[in-house]
Design a protein around this motif. Structure first.
Motif, mmCIF file in Angstrom:
data_model
loop_
_atom_site.group_PDB
_atom_site.id
_atom_site.type_symbol
_atom_site.label_atom_id
_atom_site.label_comp_id
_atom_site.label_asym_id
_atom_site.label_seq_id
_atom_site.Cartn_x
_atom_site.Cartn_y
_atom_site.Cartn_z
ATOM 1 N N ILE A 199 11.496 3.872 -7.265
ATOM 2 C CA ILE A 199 10.888 4.913 -6.431
ATOM 3 C C ILE A 199 10.110 5.898 -7.301
ATOM 4 O O ILE A 199 10.579 6.301 -8.367
ATOM 5 N N ASP A 200 8.927 6.267 -6.828
ATOM 6 C CA ASP A 200 8.150 7.356 -7.430
ATOM 7 C C ASP A 200 7.773 8.306 -6.297
ATOM 8 O O ASP A 200 7.821 7.930 -5.121
ATOM 9 N N ASP A 201 7.400 9.529 -6.641
ATOM 10 C CA ASP A 201 7.036 10.453 -5.557
ATOM 11 C C ASP A 201 5.575 10.285 -5.163
ATOM 12 O O ASP A 201 5.264 9.749 -4.108
ATOM 13 N N VAL A 202 4.625 10.733 -6.003
ATOM 14 C CA VAL A 202 3.205 10.617 -5.667
ATOM 15 C C VAL A 202 2.561 9.543 -6.541
ATOM 16 O O VAL A 202 2.665 9.586 -7.769
ATOM 17 N N VAL A 203 1.910 8.591 -5.904
ATOM 18 C CA VAL A 203 1.264 7.484 -6.617
ATOM 19 C C VAL A 203 -0.228 7.763 -6.707
ATOM 20 O O VAL A 203 -0.903 7.905 -5.690
ATOM 21 N N THR A 204 -0.730 7.857 -7.936
ATOM 22 C CA THR A 204 -2.162 8.078 -8.153
ATOM 23 C C THR A 204 -2.808 6.805 -8.675
ATOM 24 O O THR A 204 -3.485 6.085 -7.953
#
Length: 412
Positions: A371-376
Motif C-alpha cells: 500500500i502507498d498513499d499518493v501515487v505519482t
C-alpha cells in the motif's frame, strides 16, 4: 444535484466516425451544399443517435429546472446541423461550439462560457458527459464533474478511451439509464475511497482503477507494465486542476493527514474493501506498506497498525497478516518532495535504496499487498513489486489510496 448537464457531441450524442472529413471542412464556414450533404448523411443512418429521441425530455421531467447543453470542439455549422437532424425539435439551453471560445477542449473555457450564459455559479453542480480523454481534461480544468460514456466505444477501445479511464473520471457509464442515476446522485459512481469519504451508497459497487505504470527507459530498458490499483484521486496544486482540487474531498483528506498517526476510518475501509474483493482467492495474504524514509514519520506503518486492529476486530474471509517492515529504505535515500526530484531521479532513488528487510517472511503461496498513499510516478510501488518478486513472491498486488492528478496537459 446537477444544475447543468453538458454533453459532448461526436460519439457521445451522435456516432460520427464517418463524418470526420466533412466536420473538418466545416471549420469557419457554412457552405450550404456541404451542409446539405451532411444532413443527408446524418438522416440516412437511423442508428447514429446514441440516446433515444425522448430521453433528453425524460431528463427534464425527472429533474425539473435542470439545464441541458452541448460543449463540442466541432464547428458551429456542423454542430447545429447534426443536432437538428439527430434530435429534431429539442431545444438545447446552451450550445458551445469551436468558434465560441479562444481555447476549446481539452481546456475548460467552454464549460465556464455555458455557465455564464445560463447564470450558473457553482461548478461542482455542473456535469460534463463525454467519451474521450479530452472531455475529462476539460472538466478537470473547469472544476466540474465528468462522466465517460462508453456506449459508442468500439469492441477494442482506442488510445483516447484508455487515457480517459486512466484519468479516473467521476463516473464511467455504459447505459442510457445510468445518466438518470448519475444526475440524481453522482457519489455511488465515484472511485471507492472518494465514495466512502463523501457518504455515497455502494449500489454501484466498489470502483478501483487498474492503471499501468512503467519504468522510464532512461532508468531501465525493461518495458514491463506494472498494474497499480487506485482507490481515488488526489488533485495537486497545479494550475491546470486547481479548480477541481477546491472541491476534492480526498485531496483535502490527504492534506489533513500528512502528519497523522491515526487515519480516517474510510481509508481503512477502502483497503478492507479491496482485500475482500481482490484477494479472496488466496488463503493467506500479507499486507505491507511503502516504508518511511529515514528522518520521516512512519505514517503508513501507523496506517497498517490501524488496519491490523480493524482486521482483528472484524476479520475478513482470507487470513490477513500485517507486516509493516517487510520493506525498508537503505541509508542515503533522498526525499522526493523536499528535493524536487525529476521523474527519472525518483525512479533511480527508489531503485538504489529500496530492499526487502524480511525475505524469510515471503511465501510464494501467499498474496502480498503493498500500500502507498499518493501515487505519482509509481516508482515506489513498482520497485516494491520488483524486489518482492526477486525474493520469491509469486502474487504481488499494488494499491494506491490516491492517484496524483496534476498537469493534465502533460498526459499523452
Amino acid at each position: 444535484m446537477v444544475d447543468l448537464c453538458l454533453f459532448d457531441l461526436d460519439n457521445t450524442l451522435v456516432k460520427t466516425d464517418d463524418l470526420k472529413n466533412i466536420r473538418e471542412a466545416c471549420k469557419n464556414n457554412a457552405n450550404p451544399i456541404r451542409l446539405l450533404a451532411l444532413k443527408q448523411l446524418v438522416r440516412r443512418n437511423p442508428f447514429r443517435r446514441i440516446y433515444a429521441s425522448g430521453f433528453l425530455r425524460d431528463i427534464q421531467e425527472n429533474f425539473p429546472g435542470i439545464k441541458l447543453g452541448v460543449f463540442t470542439r466541432a464547428p458551429r455549422s456542423y454542430t447545429d446541423t447534426v443536432l437538428t437532424c439527430a434530435y429534431p425539435g429539442f431545444d438545447w439551453d446552451v450550445v458551445v461550439a469551436n468558434e465560441d471560445i479562444p481555447r476549446t477542449k481539452p481546456h475548460g473555457d467552454g464549460v465556464h462560457l455555458a455557465m455564464e450564459k445560463l447564470g450558473i455559479q457553482r461548478t461542482e453542480r455542473v456535469l460534463l458527459i463525454g467519451d474521450s480523454d479530452v472531455d475529462v481534461k476539460a472538466a478537470y480544468n473547469a472544476g466540474c464533474l465528468v462522466a465517460v460514456d462508453k456506449q459508442s466505444w468500439p469492441q477494442k477501445p482506442l488510445s483516447e478511451h484508455w487515457r480517459a479511464l486512466e484519468l479516473m473520471p467521476d463516473a464511467v457509464i455504459a447505459r442510457q439509464h445510468e445518466v438518470l442515476e448519475l444526475l440524481g446522485d453522482h457519489r455511488p459512481f465515484l472511485p471507492n475511497l472518494e465514495r466512502l469519504l463523501e457518504g455515497g451508497s455502494d449500489r454501484k459497487g466498489y470502483r478501483y482503477l487498474k492503471a499501468g505504470y512503467f519504468v522510464p527507459r532512461e532508468v531501465e530498458e525493461n518495458c514491463e507494465r506494472y498494474t497499480i490499483n487506485l482507490a481515488g484521486r488526489s488533485f495537486s496544486k497545479h494550475a491546470a486542476v486547481e479548480l477541481r482540487r477546491e472541491d476534492s474531498v480526498l485531496s483535502a483528506s490527504i492534506e489533513d493527514n500528512k502528519q497523522s498517526t491515526e487515519f480516517p476510518l474510510e481509508w481503512i475501509e477502502a483497503v478492507r474493501n479491496y482485500i475482500d474483493r481482490a484477494l479472496t482467492s488466496f488463503c493467506d495474504t500479507v499486507v505491507t506498506v511503502i516504508p518511511h524514509r529515514p528522518g520521516r514519520e512512519p505514517r503508513l506503518e501507523m496506517l497498517l497498525k490501524q488496519l491490523a486492529i480493524s482486521l482483528e476486530t472484524d476479520p475478513l474471509g482470507p487470513q490477513v497478516s500485517c507486516v509493516p517492515d517487510l520493506l525498508a529504505y537503505a541509508a542515503g535515500v533522498r526525499s522526493n518532495h523536499n528535493e524536487h526530484l525529476t521523474r527519472v531521479q525518483r525512479f533511480e532513488n527508489v531503485r538504489d535504496h529500496l530492499f526487502v528487510k524480511h525475505p524469510d517472511l515471503i511465501d510464494q503461496n501467499k498474496a502480498i499487498l503493498v500500500i502507498d498513499d499518493v501515487v505519482t510516478t509509481g516508482a515506489s510501488l513498482i520497485y516494491a513489486h520488483k524486489r518482492l518478486t526477486d525474493s520469491g513472491a509469486s502474487h504481488v498486488y499494488l494499491l494506491g489510496l490516491g492517484k496524483n492528478i496534476g498537469d493534465i496537459y502533460a498526459y499523452p
